[in-house]
Design a protein around this motif. Structure first.
Motif, PDB file in Angstrom:
ATOM      1  N   PHE A  44     164.213  91.282   5.570  1.00  0.00           N
ATOM      2  CA  PHE A  44     165.255  92.013   4.854  1.00  0.00           C
ATOM      3  C   PHE A  44     164.728  93.286   4.195  1.00  0.00           C
ATOM      4  CE2 PHE A  44     167.125  87.724   4.913  1.00  0.00           C
ATOM      5  CZ  PHE A  44     168.405  88.025   5.353  1.00  0.00           C
ATOM      6  N   LEU A  45     163.451  93.308   3.848  1.00  0.00           N
ATOM      7  CA  LEU A  45     162.892  94.440   3.116  1.00  0.00           C
ATOM      8  C   LEU A  45     162.407  95.565   4.008  1.00  0.00           C
ATOM      9  CD1 LEU A  45     160.831  92.646   0.294  1.00  0.00           C
ATOM     10  CD2 LEU A  45     163.042  93.783   0.089  1.00  0.00           C
ATOM     11  N   THR A  46     162.100  95.270   5.263  1.00  0.00           N
ATOM     12  CA  THR A  46     161.534  96.270   6.158  1.00  0.00           C
ATOM     13  C   THR A  46     162.526  96.662   7.235  1.00  0.00           C
ATOM     14  OG1 THR A  46     160.574  94.550   7.573  1.00  0.00           O
ATOM     15  CG2 THR A  46     159.207  95.394   5.778  1.00  0.00           C
ATOM     16  N   PRO A  47     162.244  97.741   7.971  1.00  0.00           N
ATOM     17  CA  PRO A  47     163.070  98.092   9.123  1.00  0.00           C
ATOM     18  C   PRO A  47     163.090  96.951  10.139  1.00  0.00           C
ATOM     19  CG  PRO A  47     161.647  99.917   8.529  1.00  0.00           C
ATOM     20  CD  PRO A  47     161.216  98.756   7.689  1.00  0.00           C
ATOM     21  N   PRO A  48     164.116  96.919  10.987  1.00  0.00           N
ATOM     22  CA  PRO A  48     164.285  95.771  11.900  1.00  0.00           C
ATOM     23  C   PRO A  48     163.323  95.758  13.083  1.00  0.00           C
ATOM     24  CG  PRO A  48     165.977  97.406  12.314  1.00  0.00           C
ATOM     25  CD  PRO A  48     165.203  97.897  11.122  1.00  0.00           C
ATOM     26  N   ASP A  49     162.050  95.547  12.788  1.00  0.00           N
ATOM     27  CA  ASP A  49     161.066  95.376  13.860  1.00  0.00           C
ATOM     28  C   ASP A  49     160.036  94.352  13.413  1.00  0.00           C
ATOM     29  OD1 ASP A  49     158.407  96.977  12.960  1.00  0.00           O
ATOM     30  OD2 ASP A  49     160.189  98.044  12.272  1.00  0.00           O
ATOM     31  N   VAL A  50     159.501  93.622  14.363  1.00  0.00           N
ATOM     32  CA  VAL A  50     158.583  92.522  14.058  1.00  0.00           C
ATOM     33  C   VAL A  50     157.282  93.026  13.454  1.00  0.00           C
ATOM     34  CG1 VAL A  50     157.300  90.601  15.057  1.00  0.00           C
ATOM     35  CG2 VAL A  50     159.603  91.114  15.877  1.00  0.00           C
ATOM     36  N   LEU A  51     156.816  94.187  13.892  1.00  0.00           N
ATOM     37  CA  LEU A  51     155.537  94.704  13.408  1.00  0.00           C
ATOM     38  C   LEU A  51     155.595  94.992  11.917  1.00  0.00           C
ATOM     39  CD1 LEU A  51     152.681  95.562  14.151  1.00  0.00           C
ATOM     40  CD2 LEU A  51     153.572  97.843  14.683  1.00  0.00           C
ATOM     41  N   SER A  52     156.637  95.675  11.475  1.00  0.00           N
ATOM     42  CA  SER A  52     156.766  95.977  10.043  1.00  0.00           C
ATOM     43  C   SER A  52     156.876  94.697   9.226  1.00  0.00           C
ATOM     44  CB  SER A  52     158.002  96.857   9.797  1.00  0.00           C
ATOM     45  OG  SER A  52     157.900  98.070  10.497  1.00  0.00           O
ATOM     46  N   GLN A  53     157.650  93.753   9.738  1.00  0.00           N
ATOM     47  CA  GLN A  53     157.842  92.484   9.019  1.00  0.00           C
ATOM     48  C   GLN A  53     156.524  91.732   8.881  1.00  0.00           C
ATOM     49  OE1 GLN A  53     160.861  90.577  11.366  1.00  0.00           O
ATOM     50  NE2 GLN A  53     162.299  92.259  11.075  1.00  0.00           N
ATOM     51  N   THR A  54     155.731  91.713   9.952  1.00  0.00           N
ATOM     52  CA  THR A  54     154.452  91.005   9.910  1.00  0.00           C
ATOM     53  C   THR A  54     153.470  91.690   8.975  1.00  0.00           C
ATOM     54  OG1 THR A  54     154.789  90.297  12.195  1.00  0.00           O
ATOM     55  CG2 THR A  54     152.564  90.124  11.322  1.00  0.00           C
ATOM     56  N   LEU A  55     153.440  93.030   9.003  1.00  0.00           N
ATOM     57  CA  LEU A  55     152.524  93.775   8.146  1.00  0.00           C
ATOM     58  C   LEU A  55     152.874  93.642   6.671  1.00  0.00           C
ATOM     59  CD1 LEU A  55     152.033  97.042  10.233  1.00  0.00           C
ATOM     60  CD2 LEU A  55     150.353  95.228   9.823  1.00  0.00           C
ATOM     61  N   LEU A  56     154.112  93.264   6.363  1.00  0.00           N
ATOM     62  CA  LEU A  56     154.492  92.997   4.982  1.00  0.00           C
ATOM     63  C   LEU A  56     154.298  91.533   4.621  1.00  0.00           C
ATOM     64  CD1 LEU A  56     155.661  93.831   2.273  1.00  0.00           C
ATOM     65  CD2 LEU A  56     157.954  93.539   3.229  1.00  0.00           C
ATOM     66  N   ALA A  57     154.643  90.627   5.547  1.00  0.00           N
ATOM     67  CA  ALA A  57     154.574  89.194   5.251  1.00  0.00           C
ATOM     68  C   ALA A  57     153.131  88.736   5.021  1.00  0.00           C
ATOM     69  CB  ALA A  57     155.206  88.391   6.384  1.00  0.00           C
ATOM     70  N   ILE A  58     152.186  89.226   5.807  1.00  0.00           N
ATOM     71  CA  ILE A  58     150.792  88.782   5.673  1.00  0.00           C
ATOM     72  C   ILE A  58     150.206  89.170   4.307  1.00  0.00           C
ATOM     73  CG2 ILE A  58     148.457  89.105   6.574  1.00  0.00           C
ATOM     74  CD1 ILE A  58     149.660  89.189   9.370  1.00  0.00           C
ATOM     75  N   PRO A  59     150.346  90.425   3.842  1.00  0.00           N
ATOM     76  CA  PRO A  59     149.874  90.726   2.476  1.00  0.00           C
ATOM     77  C   PRO A  59     150.607  89.917   1.406  1.00  0.00           C
ATOM     78  CG  PRO A  59     150.186  92.748   3.719  1.00  0.00           C
ATOM     79  CD  PRO A  59     150.769  91.646   4.538  1.00  0.00           C
ATOM     80  N   MET A  60     151.896  89.643   1.616  1.00  0.00           N
ATOM     81  CA  MET A  60     152.641  88.839   0.642  1.00  0.00           C
ATOM     82  C   MET A  60     152.029  87.452   0.502  1.00  0.00           C
ATOM     83  SD  MET A  60     156.584  89.901   1.567  1.00  0.00           S
ATOM     84  CE  MET A  60     157.305  88.620   0.550  1.00  0.00           C
ATOM     85  N   LEU A  61     151.639  86.856   1.623  1.00  0.00           N
ATOM     86  CA  LEU A  61     151.032  85.524   1.572  1.00  0.00           C
ATOM     87  C   LEU A  61     149.651  85.578   0.916  1.00  0.00           C
ATOM     88  CD1 LEU A  61     152.083  84.241   5.112  1.00  0.00           C
ATOM     89  CD2 LEU A  61     153.055  83.594   2.910  1.00  0.00           C
ATOM     90  N   ALA A  62     148.893  86.634   1.217  1.00  0.00           N
ATOM     91  CA  ALA A  62     147.581  86.785   0.577  1.00  0.00           C
ATOM     92  C   ALA A  62     147.737  86.973  -0.931  1.00  0.00           C
ATOM     93  CB  ALA A  62     146.834  87.970   1.186  1.00  0.00           C
ATOM     94  N   LEU A  63     148.737  87.747  -1.344  1.00  0.00           N
ATOM     95  CA  LEU A  63     148.984  87.958  -2.766  1.00  0.00           C
ATOM     96  C   LEU A  63     149.510  86.696  -3.435  1.00  0.00           C
ATOM     97  CD1 LEU A  63     150.580  91.488  -2.451  1.00  0.00           C
ATOM     98  CD2 LEU A  63     148.440  90.964  -3.613  1.00  0.00           C
ATOM     99  N   PHE A  64     150.227  85.875  -2.678  1.00  0.00           N
ATOM    100  CA  PHE A  64     150.679  84.589  -3.204  1.00  0.00           C
ATOM    101  C   PHE A  64     149.474  83.711  -3.557  1.00  0.00           C
ATOM    102  CE2 PHE A  64     151.457  80.110  -2.011  1.00  0.00           C
ATOM    103  CZ  PHE A  64     152.331  79.759  -3.030  1.00  0.00           C
ATOM    104  N   GLU A  65     148.498  83.673  -2.666  1.00  0.00           N
ATOM    105  CA  GLU A  65     147.300  82.883  -2.939  1.00  0.00           C
ATOM    106  C   GLU A  65     146.531  83.456  -4.134  1.00  0.00           C
ATOM    107  OE1 GLU A  65     146.655  80.094  -1.513  1.00  0.00           O
ATOM    108  OE2 GLU A  65     148.260  80.229  -0.022  1.00  0.00           O
TER     109      GLU A  65
END
Length: 250
Positions: free
Chosen positions: A207-228
């Motif tokens: 929902f936060l990024t443009p509709p492409d898998v690459l942008s979503q993945t590049l945001l989701a991975i740092p989010m998970l690292a920051l969660f830890e």
């Protein structure tokens, strides 16, 4: 306390809130007026990651007559908002600090400083790491018969959306610390819910990024690292808070 005193106290709080809001708006306005002369240079700087990946015969275009003026103007306004973020938080802190206990102030001051640094880190990460990867990928996969000529307004919307998404996403450690500190959850509960949080990170990135898998993945991975990272910091603060409470009881 009489009703008149309560009313007087409420009015004084409203006046202080208005004054602090006016200071924040005034600071944004001052920064904007200082930067507006360099609006075109600021846009050129933000557009650099795209321009570097454009073919030799391609350039950016404006499909609207007013876009060459309003696109840099809009970007400069957002730049002023981003730069004024620490001062705005300072005004928020000045408003709420008198109602906090001393131990709460000791807890929240590092959190506020961290939130500013993490917000700017998210923007820097998106510009220096994410943009080159995304733009390099999308400018290289088109058919050879197509000439890529991005619209300046569309590119600005794309950039601002990613800046905001990564700036907010990098606040995850702060959110986790505040949730654990307020007692709404614990680090143990969050660890048990890790599989759901992983799925939620990718859904939120969608929902936060443009509709492409690459942008979503590049945001989701740092989010998970920051969660830890947030879990580690929350555990540290919980232990520190428990130690202080035991010392006070003794």
């Amino acid at each position: 306390m009489t009703s008149q005193q309560a009313h007087s106290g409420f009015i004084s709080h409203l006046v202080e809130l208005r004054n602090r809001l006016m200071r924040a708006i005034f600071a944004i306005l001052i920064i904007f007026l200082s930067l507006v002369y360099f609006a075109n240079d600021i846009y050129s700087f933000v557009a650099t990651p795209l321009i570097e990946h454009l073919p030799a015969n391609a350039s950016m275009i404006a499909t609207d007559v007013t876009a060459p003026f309003f696109a840099p103007f809009k970007l400069t306004l957002f730049a002023a908002l981003f730069l004024a973020f620490p001062f705005v938080l300072h005004q928020v802190w000045g408003f709420i600090a008198p109602g906090l206990y001393q131990n709460e102030k000791r807890m929240l001051i590092p959190v506020l400083i961290s939130s500013v640094l993490l917000f700017y880190s998210g923007i820097a990460f998106s510009y220096f790491v994410v943009f080159p990867i995304i733009l390099g990928f999308f400018t290289s996969i088109g058919p050879e018969v197509m000439t890529l000529t991005p619209d300046i307004s569309s590119y600005l919307d794309f950039v601002l959306k990613l800046f905001f998404a990564f700036g907010i996403a990098f606040e995850i450690p702060v959110f986790i610390m505040l949730l654990c500190w307020s007692g709404m959850t614990t680090t143990t509960d969050l660890k048990n819910k890790r599989p759901y949080i992983i799925v939620g990170a990718f859904v939120l990135a969608m929902f936060l990024t443009p509709p492409d898998v690459l942008s979503q993945t590049l945001l989701a991975i740092p989010m998970l690292a920051l969660f830890e990272l947030g879990l580690v910091l929350a555990s540290f603060y919980s232990k520190k808070q428990s130690t202080e409470e035991m010392e006070q009881q003794e």
